[in-house]
Design a protein around this motif. Structure first.
Motif, PDB file in Angstrom:
ATOM      1  N   GLU A   1      40.024  62.943  27.700  1.00 57.50           N
ATOM      2  CA  GLU A   1      41.166  63.536  28.389  1.00 57.50           C
ATOM      3  C   GLU A   1      42.143  62.454  28.837  1.00 57.50           C
ATOM      4  O   GLU A   1      43.367  62.639  28.742  1.00 57.50           O
ATOM      5  N   TYR A   2      41.638  61.343  29.310  1.00 54.75           N
ATOM      6  CA  TYR A   2      42.524  60.249  29.709  1.00 54.75           C
ATOM      7  C   TYR A   2      43.421  59.819  28.553  1.00 54.75           C
ATOM      8  O   TYR A   2      44.621  59.592  28.730  1.00 54.75           O
TER       9      TYR A   2
ATOM     10  N   SER B   1      41.541  52.731  31.478  1.00 56.88           N
ATOM     11  CA  SER B   1      42.106  54.080  31.397  1.00 56.88           C
ATOM     12  C   SER B   1      43.126  54.349  32.491  1.00 56.88           C
ATOM     13  O   SER B   1      44.102  55.073  32.269  1.00 56.88           O
TER      14      SER B   1
ATOM     15  N   ARG C   1      44.298  61.584  25.965  1.00 55.43           N
ATOM     16  CA  ARG C   1      45.270  62.646  25.663  1.00 55.43           C
ATOM     17  C   ARG C   1      46.429  62.647  26.654  1.00 55.43           C
ATOM     18  O   ARG C   1      47.536  63.072  26.317  1.00 55.43           O
ATOM     19  N   MET C   2      46.201  62.164  27.851  1.00 52.68           N
ATOM     20  CA  MET C   2      47.220  62.218  28.896  1.00 52.68           C
ATOM     21  C   MET C   2      48.291  61.143  28.759  1.00 52.68           C
ATOM     22  O   MET C   2      49.340  61.234  29.400  1.00 52.68           O
TER      23      MET C   2
ATOM     24  N   GLY D   1      44.191  57.934  32.912  1.00 53.18           N
ATOM     25  CA  GLY D   1      45.176  58.576  32.051  1.00 53.18           C
ATOM     26  C   GLY D   1      46.616  58.267  32.395  1.00 53.18           C
ATOM     27  O   GLY D   1      47.540  58.837  31.799  1.00 53.18           O
TER      28      GLY D   1
ATOM     29  N   PRO E   1      33.158  62.784  28.870  1.00 51.71           N
ATOM     30  CA  PRO E   1      34.301  63.479  28.260  1.00 51.71           C
ATOM     31  C   PRO E   1      35.634  63.233  28.952  1.00 51.71           C
ATOM     32  O   PRO E   1      36.688  63.398  28.330  1.00 51.71           O
ATOM     33  N   ALA E   2      35.614  62.811  30.218  1.00 47.76           N
ATOM     34  CA  ALA E   2      36.879  62.539  30.905  1.00 47.76           C
ATOM     35  C   ALA E   2      37.700  61.489  30.172  1.00 47.76           C
ATOM     36  O   ALA E   2      38.937  61.520  30.209  1.00 47.76           O
ATOM     37  N   TYR E   3      37.044  60.577  29.453  1.00 49.84           N
ATOM     38  CA  TYR E   3      37.791  59.523  28.758  1.00 49.84           C
ATOM     39  C   TYR E   3      38.626  60.084  27.612  1.00 49.84           C
ATOM     40  O   TYR E   3      39.714  59.579  27.325  1.00 49.84           O
TER      41      TYR E   3
ATOM     42  N   SER F   1      33.767  58.325  25.155  1.00 51.90           N
ATOM     43  CA  SER F   1      34.285  59.676  25.370  1.00 51.90           C
ATOM     44  C   SER F   1      33.214  60.730  25.155  1.00 51.90           C
ATOM     45  O   SER F   1      33.208  61.775  25.815  1.00 51.90           O
TER      46      SER F   1
END
Length: 294
Positions: free
Chosen positions: A127-128, A66, A130-131, A69, A123-125, A119
């Motif tokens: 977001e990564y 990741s 999406r970034m 992100g 949940p941070a994954y 994910s």
């Protein structure tokens, strides 16, 4: 939760705490599923250790490139692409277990499923992803088999080298025959020798591919399911190579009257096709085959 901790001092602190506490760390990463991945630098050749979060896949660990992100792949990912043989350290039995592993990319629908699973857990994954516009790679870490048997991948390279030399020799003999003019073309003994050399090369190549399809590929599929897309491509290439091989044999069957330009063009085509096939197969399979050490 970050997967990769880029500041060198933070990395060192996490690694030291991990090794001192049976794979557990405190602070922001308390309770996280962490693994230490040691890779070989693609340029420097030096060993680098990186703490990563992982997803437990039962007989494998899944890690995610990741880079929090970023639009750039993390350094460890570039390293494993160049050198898939890695060392894994994981908390086990009140201590830290270290073992050799093979890092393989997970592709397609399986990659998407595993990334979605991670994910949901972290949940941070989501977001990564999406970034960044890049598809975040998922890598499988499978334990390398212990044993002192032959290095199967090195044997594959040796077979390819023999086939390369045999084809180069066939091309040299064909060029000598075709460049000899009418006098050479009237010698049926030379034409028959060329036909026999071509058939011999084609037979050895066919036997090699047959052994791969009946023995080598099923073995890899059992130990490394992630290689299924690679093996599917190689099987398709085998079919294409069989077609080229049959066309070459038919051309050499009439070498005495064949157009020299056509013979040279066909030899160029076969050589280029086989070299591309060998290069792809070696890049994708040698490390995995060597890790089996049956």
């Amino acid at each position: 939760m970050a997967q990769e901790f880029s500041p060198a001092d933070l990395n060192r602190a996490i690694i030291e705490e991990f090794r001192a506490n049976a794979g557990r760390v405190g602070g922001a990463f308390e309770g996280a599923a962490l693994v230490l991945l040691t890779t070989t630098g693609r340029r420097s050749g030096r060993r680098h250790t990186t703490p990563l979060t992982y997803l437990d896949g039962g007989d494998r660990l899944l890690v995610f490139a990741s880079n929090a992100g970023s639009d750039r792949d993390p350094a460890w990912y570039a390293n494993v692409l160049a050198h898939p043989r890695v060392t894994v350290e994981i908390g086990a039995g009140g201590g830290v277990e270290a073992y050799d592993a093979v890092a393989l990319a997970v592709r397609g629908e399986e990659r998407d499923r595993l990334y979605a699973e991670q994910s949901a857990l972290v949940p941070a994954y989501a977001e990564y992803q999406r970034m960044t516009a890049r598809t975040i790679p998922v890598m499988s870490l499978r334990r390398a088999a212990a044993g002192d048997g032959p290095a199967i991948g090195d044997e594959l390279v040796r077979i390819h080298e023999t086939l390369r030399r045999d084809l180069a020799s066939l091309r040299e003999e064909a060029e000598a025959y075709l460049g000899g003019g009418a006098a050479t073309a009237r010698r049926p003994d030379l034409a028959e020798q060329l036909r026999a050399r071509c058939l011999g090369f084609c037979d050895v190549l066919g036997e090699h591919h047959g052994n791969e399809e009946t023995r080598g590929f099923p073995l890899l599929e059992r130990h490394y399911p992630e290689l299924a897309p690679v093996l599917d491509r190689l099987r398709r290439e085998h079919t294409a190579v069989t077609g080229m091989k049959n066309e070459l044999a038919a051309l050499f069957a009439g070498i005495g009257t064949a157009d020299p330009g056509r013979v040279r063009a066909e030899l160029d085509r076969v050589t280029a096709g086989l070299e591309a096939h060998y290069a792809y197969e070696e890049a994708e399979l040698v490390t995995a085959l060597n890790a089996l050490r049956l």
